[in-house]
Design an enzyme around this catalytic site. Structure first.
Site, PDB file in Angstrom:
ATOM      1  N   LYS A 151       0.870  -1.186   0.000  1.00  0.00           N
ATOM      2  CA  LYS A 151       0.000   0.000   0.000  1.00  0.00           C
ATOM      3  C   LYS A 151       0.902   1.228   0.000  1.00  0.00           C
ATOM      4  O   LYS A 151       1.471   1.604   1.025  1.00  0.00           O
ATOM      5  CB  LYS A 151      -0.921   0.053   1.222  1.00  0.00           C
ATOM      6  CG  LYS A 151      -1.954   1.180   1.078  1.00  0.00           C
ATOM      7  CD  LYS A 151      -2.344   1.852   2.359  1.00  0.00           C
ATOM      8  CE  LYS A 151      -1.450   2.951   2.816  1.00  0.00           C
ATOM      9  NZ  LYS A 151      -1.432   4.176   1.977  1.00  0.00           N
TER      10      LYS A 151
ATOM     11  N   GLU B 244      10.240   2.323  10.172  1.00  0.00           N
ATOM     12  CA  GLU B 244      11.252   3.338   9.843  1.00  0.00           C
ATOM     13  C   GLU B 244      10.524   4.671   9.956  1.00  0.00           C
ATOM     14  O   GLU B 244       9.662   4.980   9.136  1.00  0.00           O
ATOM     15  CB  GLU B 244      11.791   3.075   8.431  1.00  0.00           C
ATOM     16  CG  GLU B 244      13.161   3.637   8.224  1.00  0.00           C
ATOM     17  CD  GLU B 244      13.109   5.048   7.715  1.00  0.00           C
ATOM     18  OE1 GLU B 244      13.144   5.966   8.567  1.00  0.00           O
ATOM     19  OE2 GLU B 244      13.013   5.245   6.510  1.00  0.00           O
TER      20      GLU B 244
ATOM     21  N   CYS C 170      13.658  11.657   6.152  1.00  0.00           N
ATOM     22  CA  CYS C 170      13.652  11.300   7.576  1.00  0.00           C
ATOM     23  C   CYS C 170      15.045  11.470   8.195  1.00  0.00           C
ATOM     24  O   CYS C 170      15.162  11.703   9.388  1.00  0.00           O
ATOM     25  CB  CYS C 170      13.159   9.879   7.753  1.00  0.00           C
ATOM     26  SG  CYS C 170      13.923   8.743   6.593  1.00  0.00           S
TER      27      CYS C 170
ATOM     28  N   GLU D  89      10.352  17.274  14.389  1.00  0.00           N
ATOM     29  CA  GLU D  89      10.633  17.087  12.971  1.00  0.00           C
ATOM     30  C   GLU D  89       9.775  18.089  12.177  1.00  0.00           C
ATOM     31  O   GLU D  89       8.564  18.143  12.351  1.00  0.00           O
ATOM     32  CB  GLU D  89      10.271  15.651  12.564  1.00  0.00           C
ATOM     33  CG  GLU D  89      10.716  15.288  11.182  1.00  0.00           C
ATOM     34  CD  GLU D  89      10.470  13.810  10.857  1.00  0.00           C
ATOM     35  OE1 GLU D  89       9.389  13.312  11.204  1.00  0.00           O
ATOM     36  OE2 GLU D  89      11.357  13.187  10.257  1.00  0.00           O
TER      37      GLU D  89
END
Ligand code: NDP
Length: 476
Positions: free
Chosen positions: A171, A246, A280, A380
Site C-alpha cells: 500500500k 522506519e 527522515c 521534525e
C-alpha cells in the site's frame, strides 16, 4: 488526466471493490493531474488471500530461481527509470535531475545490493554444537510506504520480500500512486508468479489499518510518521505480527572547528535542504563549536541564499515544492513557532520564495542562536528548515546530539580522525555520516529509539523478512 482505476491482485489488473476515488495533485502547480481509486478492506482481503496462496509455492523456490527473477526485475527496472522519475516529479515535486539520478535510481541501487546479499547468503548454517540453522521466508508481508522517497521505500520493502521467498501486499502513500503503479508493472513484466506481489492503492487508516489487523499477514513493514507507526504497531499487536518501523528523525550535524569549514558547512546546508527537507534522515540540527560559530554563520548564510528553488519539471540542481498544502501549512506553522520562540532568522522565513507563484514552494530557511529546548530544535519539521546551535565542548556536543527522542542519523564534520571515532562511538543513531560521506546501498538503514526498529537494505534488510529454524543433524 491520468486515471488509476485498477489494483494489481493475483497477477491481474482488477477493479477495486468500491468506486471511491481521490484526486492526484501536482505540488508544483497545485493542479489535479489524475485520479486514483481508493481501496477498502475487501480489496485487502482479496490481495492477502492471493498472497497466502502464492506463498505455498513461492516459499519453496530455490535461491537460484529467485535470483533469476531478480535479474529480470533489474532489466525491467532499468527500462522504466525514466517513467518512474517523471511520475515522482509530477506527483511529489522531486526535481527532474534528482528524480532520475537519485529517486528513481534508488530502485536499481537497492536491487543490485539485495542481489549481492542473496548471492552471498548461505541457505544452511551448522552451529558449533552441530545443530543446523535454515532461514525461511516469514510469510505474507504488508508493506506501507510514504510519499517523500516513494520508489526508494518501495524497493527497500518489496525487493527483500521477493528475494527471500515471501509474498506481499503493497500500500503506497495515497499521494504518490503513479510511481507505485509503474513499479507494479515492472514486477509484472519481470514474470513473478500470480499473487507473489499485490498492489492495493488507498488511505492509511482504511487500507493500511486493514492490513495491519489482517490475521493472514505475518509481518508489517512501515515507513512514515511516528503517529502512523504507533497505529500500525497497535493494530498488529493482537496476533503478534512482526513489525518493522522506519520513522522520523531530527538528526544532529556536529561541526568542529578543525573541519574544512567552507566545504563542510556548504554541503551541510545543501544536505538539509535536499528533497526540500522531506527526508527522515535530513541533517536538520547544525551544532557548531563556539570558536568557529561566527565563521559558520557566514558560510551558512551564503549557502542558504544560494539555494535555488524552482520548477521541478526543469533539469538542474534546484529544489522543488513541498509535496502538498498540508505539508506547506505545517512548515509555515513551524517557521512561525521559531520566530515566536525568539530564534533569529539567518535566511528565509515565512511565505513563498520569489519566482514560482502556484504550488507549495517555501523559502529555504535557517535559524541561528537556537536554544536546544525550542520546538524547532526538537520536532521534525519535514521542510527546508535548518536550526543552528553553538556548543562549547565535545562533551556538550554529544549531549545535545543525543538529547532527542529520535536516533535515525547523525553527522560529524571534523578533520581529526581520533575525535571522529571518539564521538561516533557515543552517538545514539543508526546511521553516521562523516565529512560528507554516508553509508552506501547495501548497508543497513534504520534507527535507534523512536526512529524505529529493524534495518532496511542489503543482508540486514533480507534478515527482517526471514524466520530462523533449527534442527539437529539426522540420526536414528
Ligand atoms: P504518514 O505517516 O501518515 O504517511 C505514511 C504512510 O502511512 C502512508 O502510506 C499513509 O497512508 C500511511 N498511514 C497513515 N496512517 C496509517 C494508519 N493508521 N495505519 C497504517 N498506515 C497508515 O505521514 P504524513 O503524510 O501524515 O506526514 C506527516 C509527517 O510524518 C511528516 O511531516 C513527517 O514528519 C513524517 N513522515 C516521515 C517519513 C519518513 O520517511 N520517516 C515519511 C513521511 C512522513 P496515506 O497517507 O496514504 O493515507
Amino acid at each position: 488526466m491520468l486515471t488509476l482505476d485498477k489494483f494489481y491482485i493475483d497477477g491481474a489488473w482488477v477493479d477495486p471493490a468500491s468506486d471511491a476515488t481521490m484526486p492526484i495533485m501536482n505540488p508544483a502547480t497545485a493542479a489535479q493531474i489524475g485520479t486514483v481509486s481508493m481501496g477498502n478492506s475487501t480489496d485487502v482481503d482479496r490481495a492477502v488471500a492471493a498472497a497466502k496462496r502464492a506463498f505455498e509455492t513461492f516459499s519453496m523456490t530455490s535461491k537460484e530461481e529467485r535470483l533469476a527473477l531478480l535479474y529480470k526485475l533489474r532489466v525491467e527496472t532499468k527500462a522504466r527509470l525514466g517513467d518512474l522519475a517523471a511520475a515522482m516529479t509530477s506527483e511529489m515535486g522531486a526535481p527532474a535531475t534528482m528524480s532520475l539520478e537519485v529517486q528513481a535510481d534508488s530502485g536499481l541501487g537497492h536491487l543490485e545490493d539485495f542481489i549481492k546479499a542473496l548471492e552471498a547468503m548461505e541457505e544452511e548454517e551448522v552451529l558449533p554444537n552441530g545443530d543446523i540453522i535454515t532461514r525461511e521466508p516469514i510469510g505474507v508481508c504488508g508493506l506501507i510506504t510514504p510519499w517523500n522517497w516513494p520508489i526508494n521505500q518501495i524497493a527497500l520493502k518489496v525487493i527483500p520480500a521477493l528475494a527471500t521467498g515471501a509474498t506481499c501486499v503493497l500500500k503506497p502513500s495515497e499521494h504518490t500512486p503513479i510511481s507505485a503503479q509503474i513499479y507494479a508493472e515492472i514486477v509484472e513484466a519481470a514474470g513473478y508468479p500470480a499473487g507473489v506481489f499485490n498492489l492495493v492503492q488507498g488511505g492509511g487508516p482504511s487500507v493500511g489499518s486493514a492490513m495491519s489487523q489482517h490475521p493472514d499477514i505475518d509481518m508489517m513493514s512501515f515507513t512514515g510518521s511516528t503517529r502512523a507507526g504507533t497505529a500500525v504497531s497497535r493494530d498488529a499487536a493482537s496476533d503478534i505480527k512482526r513489525v518493522t518501523l522506519e520513522l522520523g528523525g531530527k538528526s544532529p550535524n556536529l561541526v568542529f572547528a578543525d573541519a574544512d569549514l567552507p566545504k563542510r558547512v556548504t554541503e551541510s546546508v545543501e544536505g538539509c535542504f535536499y528533497n526540500t527537507g522531506q527526508s527522515c534522515n535530513a541533517p536538520t540540527r547544525l551544532l557548531v563549536e563556539r570558536s568557529c560559530y561566527e565563521e559558520v554563520l557566514g558560510l551558512a548564510k551564503t549557502a542558504g541564499e544560494a539555494q535555488k528553488v524552482g520548477d521541478p519539471a526543469q533539469p538542474g540542481d534546484h529544489i522543488g515544492p513541498l509535496f502538498d498544502k498540508i505539508q506547506y501549512d505545517r512548515v509555515q506553522a513551524m517557521i512561525q513557532v521559531g520566530i515566536d520562540e525568539g530564534a533569529k532568522l539567518l535566511v528565509g522565513g515565512l511565505g513563498k520564495p520569489e519566482g514560482p507563484e502556484d504550488g507549495w514552494f517555501v523559502k529555504p530557511t535557517i535559524f541561528y542562536d537556537v536554544d536546544h529546548d525550542m520546538r524547532i530544535s526538537r520536532e521534525e519539521i519535514f521542510g527546508p528548515v535548518l536550526v543552528i546551535t553553538p556548543f562549547d565542548s565535545e562533551e556538550e556536543a554529544i549531549t545535545l546530539a543525543n538529547d532527542t527522542e529520535y536516533g535515525l542519523a547523525a553527522y560529524v564534520q571534523s578533520g581529526d580522525e581520533a575525535r571522529v571515532s571518539r564521538v561516533v562511538r557515543r552517538l545514539r543513531a543508526g546511521t553516521i555520516q562523516i565529512n560528507g560521506r554516508g553509508p552506501d546501498y547495501g548497508s543497513p538503514f534504520g534507527g535507534y529509539k523512536q526512529s524505529g526498529n529493524g534495518r532496511e537494505g542489503g543482508v540486514f534488510g533480507l534478515e527482517d523478512y526471514l524466520e530462523v529454524k533449527v534442527r539437529p543433524p539426522f540420526a536414528l
